[in-house]
Design an enzyme around this catalytic site. Structure first.
Site, PDB file in Angstrom:
ATOM      1  N   PHE A   1     -26.294  -5.462  54.592  1.00  0.00           N
ATOM      2  CA  PHE A   1     -25.978  -4.609  55.729  1.00  0.00           C
ATOM      3  C   PHE A   1     -27.090  -4.715  56.755  1.00  0.00           C
ATOM      4  O   PHE A   1     -28.243  -5.047  56.429  1.00  0.00           O
ATOM      5  CB  PHE A   1     -25.799  -3.149  55.273  1.00  0.00           C
ATOM      6  CG  PHE A   1     -24.410  -2.619  55.492  1.00  0.00           C
ATOM      7  CD1 PHE A   1     -23.328  -3.201  54.855  1.00  0.00           C
ATOM      8  CD2 PHE A   1     -24.172  -1.543  56.322  1.00  0.00           C
ATOM      9  CE1 PHE A   1     -22.034  -2.719  55.051  1.00  0.00           C
ATOM     10  CE2 PHE A   1     -22.893  -1.051  56.521  1.00  0.00           C
ATOM     11  CZ  PHE A   1     -21.823  -1.645  55.881  1.00  0.00           C
TER      12      PHE A   1
ATOM     13  N   ARG B   1     -28.471  -2.111  64.203  1.00  0.00           N
ATOM     14  CA  ARG B   1     -27.427  -1.870  65.196  1.00  0.00           C
ATOM     15  C   ARG B   1     -27.966  -1.723  66.604  1.00  0.00           C
ATOM     16  O   ARG B   1     -27.324  -2.154  67.568  1.00  0.00           O
ATOM     17  CB  ARG B   1     -26.638  -0.623  64.790  1.00  0.00           C
ATOM     18  CG  ARG B   1     -25.826  -0.817  63.538  1.00  0.00           C
ATOM     19  CD  ARG B   1     -25.259   0.475  63.009  1.00  0.00           C
ATOM     20  NE  ARG B   1     -24.396   0.243  61.862  1.00  0.00           N
ATOM     21  CZ  ARG B   1     -23.850   1.200  61.138  1.00  0.00           C
ATOM     22  NH1 ARG B   1     -24.078   2.470  61.437  1.00  0.00           N
ATOM     23  NH2 ARG B   1     -23.075   0.909  60.111  1.00  0.00           N
TER      24      ARG B   1
ATOM     25  N   GLN C   1     -26.565   6.257  68.568  1.00  0.00           N
ATOM     26  CA  GLN C   1     -26.369   4.895  68.082  1.00  0.00           C
ATOM     27  C   GLN C   1     -25.061   4.285  68.572  1.00  0.00           C
ATOM     28  O   GLN C   1     -23.996   4.878  68.431  1.00  0.00           O
ATOM     29  CB  GLN C   1     -26.376   4.876  66.550  1.00  0.00           C
ATOM     30  CG  GLN C   1     -26.227   3.477  65.977  1.00  0.00           C
ATOM     31  CD  GLN C   1     -26.446   3.452  64.481  1.00  0.00           C
ATOM     32  OE1 GLN C   1     -25.539   3.751  63.719  1.00  0.00           O
ATOM     33  NE2 GLN C   1     -27.653   3.110  64.062  1.00  0.00           N
TER      34      GLN C   1
ATOM     35  N   GLU D   1     -19.686  -2.978  59.528  1.00  0.00           N
ATOM     36  CA  GLU D   1     -20.811  -3.900  59.406  1.00  0.00           C
ATOM     37  C   GLU D   1     -20.592  -4.862  58.249  1.00  0.00           C
ATOM     38  O   GLU D   1     -21.195  -5.927  58.182  1.00  0.00           O
ATOM     39  CB  GLU D   1     -22.090  -3.090  59.175  1.00  0.00           C
ATOM     40  CG  GLU D   1     -23.347  -3.787  59.598  1.00  0.00           C
ATOM     41  CD  GLU D   1     -24.364  -2.770  60.075  1.00  0.00           C
ATOM     42  OE1 GLU D   1     -25.346  -2.560  59.349  1.00  0.00           O
ATOM     43  OE2 GLU D   1     -24.169  -2.193  61.156  1.00  0.00           O
TER      44      GLU D   1
ATOM     45  N   ARG E   1     -30.342   4.668  62.830  1.00  0.00           N
ATOM     46  CA  ARG E   1     -29.898   4.705  61.441  1.00  0.00           C
ATOM     47  C   ARG E   1     -29.482   3.329  60.965  1.00  0.00           C
ATOM     48  O   ARG E   1     -28.774   2.601  61.669  1.00  0.00           O
ATOM     49  CB  ARG E   1     -28.704   5.658  61.287  1.00  0.00           C
ATOM     50  CG  ARG E   1     -28.137   5.660  59.867  1.00  0.00           C
ATOM     51  CD  ARG E   1     -27.016   6.660  59.709  1.00  0.00           C
ATOM     52  NE  ARG E   1     -25.800   6.315  60.419  1.00  0.00           N
ATOM     53  CZ  ARG E   1     -24.885   5.446  59.985  1.00  0.00           C
ATOM     54  NH1 ARG E   1     -25.074   4.788  58.864  1.00  0.00           N
ATOM     55  NH2 ARG E   1     -23.788   5.228  60.694  1.00  0.00           N
TER      56      ARG E   1
ATOM     57  N   HIS F   1     -22.613   1.187  67.801  1.00  0.00           N
ATOM     58  CA  HIS F   1     -22.283   0.183  66.791  1.00  0.00           C
ATOM     59  C   HIS F   1     -21.883  -1.089  67.528  1.00  0.00           C
ATOM     60  O   HIS F   1     -21.099  -1.032  68.473  1.00  0.00           O
ATOM     61  CB  HIS F   1     -21.139   0.678  65.906  1.00  0.00           C
ATOM     62  CG  HIS F   1     -20.971  -0.099  64.640  1.00  0.00           C
ATOM     63  ND1 HIS F   1     -20.524  -1.396  64.626  1.00  0.00           N
ATOM     64  CD2 HIS F   1     -21.193   0.240  63.341  1.00  0.00           C
ATOM     65  CE1 HIS F   1     -20.484  -1.830  63.370  1.00  0.00           C
ATOM     66  NE2 HIS F   1     -20.884  -0.851  62.571  1.00  0.00           N
TER      67      HIS F   1
ATOM     68  N   LEU G   1     -13.726   1.213  64.683  1.00  0.00           N
ATOM     69  CA  LEU G   1     -14.844   0.534  64.040  1.00  0.00           C
ATOM     70  C   LEU G   1     -14.382  -0.674  63.240  1.00  0.00           C
ATOM     71  O   LEU G   1     -13.432  -0.601  62.468  1.00  0.00           O
ATOM     72  CB  LEU G   1     -15.552   1.517  63.090  1.00  0.00           C
ATOM     73  CG  LEU G   1     -16.629   0.929  62.188  1.00  0.00           C
ATOM     74  CD1 LEU G   1     -17.831   0.516  63.011  1.00  0.00           C
ATOM     75  CD2 LEU G   1     -17.034   1.923  61.109  1.00  0.00           C
TER      76      LEU G   1
ATOM     77  N   HIS H   1     -21.289   5.439  68.005  1.00  0.00           N
ATOM     78  CA  HIS H   1     -20.902   5.541  66.601  1.00  0.00           C
ATOM     79  C   HIS H   1     -21.519   6.722  65.868  1.00  0.00           C
ATOM     80  O   HIS H   1     -20.865   7.340  65.031  1.00  0.00           O
ATOM     81  CB  HIS H   1     -21.301   4.239  65.897  1.00  0.00           C
ATOM     82  CG  HIS H   1     -20.918   4.166  64.450  1.00  0.00           C
ATOM     83  ND1 HIS H   1     -19.618   4.290  64.013  1.00  0.00           N
ATOM     84  CD2 HIS H   1     -21.666   3.981  63.333  1.00  0.00           C
ATOM     85  CE1 HIS H   1     -19.579   4.177  62.691  1.00  0.00           C
ATOM     86  NE2 HIS H   1     -20.806   4.010  62.244  1.00  0.00           N
TER      87      HIS H   1
END
Length: 586
Positions: A117, A288, A231, A246, A391, A233, A243, A356
């Site tokens: 990830f 991200r 954040q 990831e 994050r 994404h 979404l 996100h």
């Protein structure tokens, strides 16, 4: 107004709320739990999480590596005592989910599967195909049904907290199907109400994520923390913002510009490597914030692809093959075909960065406690400072579990120590004020403002002024716009005057919450004159540890802009350094 007395009231019945409720019921079955949610639990936004949950399980991984990835990924704005507790507890919680029946994907030898990830330099993300949140939420919900002490109040809209004798003693909520108000009187309250991504126009967030719990705590005197860190994404499906996990990149998907070039190698993400290699350089597995910023730079260079829905780049998974995609990414394939008319087995999928996750939220400590006695918070509505300025993907699902249990332990202890009687008259007086506020909002006439109009102006202003890159000028303009919108909110008029499922009313209350929180985002970003993680300023491009290695606190001041203050970051063993993603992800 109906009175419901309980021991612990939990607002929100997603992953955080359910885990908290289960932990209370397991340890103290004699305590009554009121689980209050504005949607049926299985419609909570945890269900939309696709990729997985992080926790050390393999022999080539370690707690120190998870710690370092999280602290560095958060650009050293994480509280390191919180991170250390989190990485230690994460594997225990994920194993507990397995024991409760979560169907994690497996390796050929039967062990739990893990995938790479973004921002994690080693594979440690547990997953259930690309429906991880769906399966986690189902597992928690089914487990919660075992406990008779948990009473659910589905489709109840929480409006305000009740405060008396210097502590939180409950919440006022409206039953949606009847319009009746209920006063939930509790010895402790835990907010698990999710983030506020719907403040922005293009978001992966469902319509319910409007920051209700965060705004309630903010109005009750609890500061928000680090709200300027929003954040994006990097892979939102074009036009819809849905979404694309990831996990697409963890399984080997790559990002290409209009010329088919893997552009991330130009932004400190490592050199391009042949597709299909078992070990890829960081590239698409960078964090991200960096990937979203790279898109912005490609846009400025004219390397993006113009479309009727804005500029895009391509997420290319064609080299993975149909068998692999159907096994590991079946939902992604279905979403791409249904909403973009593109089959990722055959052609690249158009994507762009999309809001996100809110790194900021209700100010809490390592015990999930807020500064107000009796009030706790968990999940995206809270900020225990695990995520810092950015994050890492797959930490958030585990965070719900780890801190849901932690909040339960401390809320139970607090509730058991409450021997004094509640201040009934003061609580009823506050509840009556909420009732008056709702009644006046519904009965208001002659208003010149519309909910949709104000909301549209808010989302546009935040995107333009407090998006991926910011400046003094754009932020000041956004601050001015939001302040004006908060004043104009007094001029809205509801068209629906009924009691039954008055969505007009709920949207008005949500708008009030979002406007208050939008102001903390813009004012906090304006005051932070540096670039760190997801907060990037073109006029202050460097990270400034001397002045801004600290958390932003925003205090509610009624109709005025929030008072901005700061709080020290807890550093235990990792001194601020350079975030380097030019190496490999194993």
């Amino acid at each position: 107004m109906e009175l419901i007395k309980t021991d612990i009231a939990i607002v929100g019945a997603g992953g955080a709320g359910l885990r908290t409720a289960i932990a209370v019921a397991e340890s103290n079955p004699d305590l009554k739990v009121a689980l209050i949610s504005k949607v049926y639990p299985m419609r909570s936004h945890t269900c939309a999480a696709e990729g997985g949950a992080a926790g050390v399980i393999k022999s080539d991984d370690s707690l120190d590596l998870h710690f370092n990835d999280t602290v560095g990924g958060g650009d050293w704005l994480t509280d390191q005592d919180v991170v250390e507790y989190f990485v230690n507890e994460a594997p225990k919680e994920l194993l507990q989910l397995e024991h409760w029946g979560c169907p994690w994907s497996r390796e050929p030898n039967g062990s739990v599967g893990v995938r790479p990830f973004g921002g994690m330099k080693i594979k440690r993300t547990w997953f259930a195909a690309d429906k991880s949140g769906f399966h986690i939420l189902h597992t928690l919900f089914q487990t919660s049904l075992k406990y008779p002490s948990i009473e659910r109040f589905d489709e109840f809209f929480s409006i305000d907290l009740l405060m008396a004798d210097g502590r939180c003693q409950g919440v006022v909520a409206m039953e949606m199907k009847s319009g009746r108000l209920f006063r939930f009187q509790a010895k402790a309250v835990v907010l698990c109400s999710g983030g506020a991504g719907r403040m922005f126009p293009f978001s992966t967030n469902g319509a319910i994520k409007t920051g209700d719990g965060t705004a309630m705590a903010y109005r009750a005197g609890v500061p928000t923390k680090d709200m300027e860190f929003v954040q994006y994404h990097p892979t939102g499906l074009l036009a819809t913002g849905i979404l694309l996990t990831e996990g697409c990149r963890g399984e080997g998907g790559v990002l290409r510009n209009k010329d088919g070039y893997r552009y991330l190698q130009d932004y400190g993400m490592g050199p391009e490597t042949p597709l299909g290699e078992p070990v890829l350089k960081t590239m698409e597995l960078g964090p991200r914030d960096r990937l979203s910023q790279a898109f912005w730079h490609e846009q400025q260079k004219g390397n993006t692809i113009p479309t009727p829905w804005g500029d895009s780049t391509h997420l290319d998974m064609t080299h993975l093959g149909e068998k692999h995609i159907d096994e590991r990414l079946p939902l992604v394939r279905d979403l791409s075909i249904t909403y973009a008319g593109v089959d990722p087995v055959k052609e690249p999928v158009p994507i762009r960065p999309v809001v996100h996750y809110m790194m900021g939220g209700i100010h809490t400590n390592i015990d999930a406690e807020t500064p107000v006695p009796g009030l706790f918070a968990v999940g995206e509505c809270a900020c225990a400072s695990l995520n810092g300025a950015n994050r890492l993907g797959s930490n958030s699902l585990t965070e719900l579990l780890v801190f849901g249990k932690r909040a339960a332990t401390n809320a139970v202890e607090f509730a058991r120590n409450r021997n004094s009687e509640a201040n009934e008259s003061e609580l009823q007086e506050q509840a009556d004020k909420v009732q008056t506020k709702v009644r006046e909002l519904v009965q208001r006439s002659g208003g010149a403002e519309s909910i949709a109009g104000l909301r549209s102006e808010m989302t546009k202003s935040l995107e333009e002024g407090a998006g991926i890159y910011r400046t003094e000028e754009t932020l000041q303009k956004t601050c001015n716009t939001i302040a004006d919108l908060r004043k104009r909110y007094a001029g809205i008029e509801l068209h629906d005057k009924s009691n039954v499922f008055n969505t007009d009313l709920f949207q008005a209350l949500e708008l009030e919450n979002m406007l208050a929180l939008a102001q903390t985002v813009a004012e906090g970003a304006l005051a932070r004159k540096e670039s760190r993680g997801s907060h990037q300023r073109l006029d202050y491009e460097a990270r400034d540890d001397e002045q801004y290695l600290k958390h932003t606190l925003a205090y509610y001041q009624g109709d005025e802009a929030p008072r901005i203050d700061y709080h020290d970051v807890v550093i235990t063993k990792s001194k601020p350094g350079v975030r380097d993603y030019s190496g490999g992800a194993k």
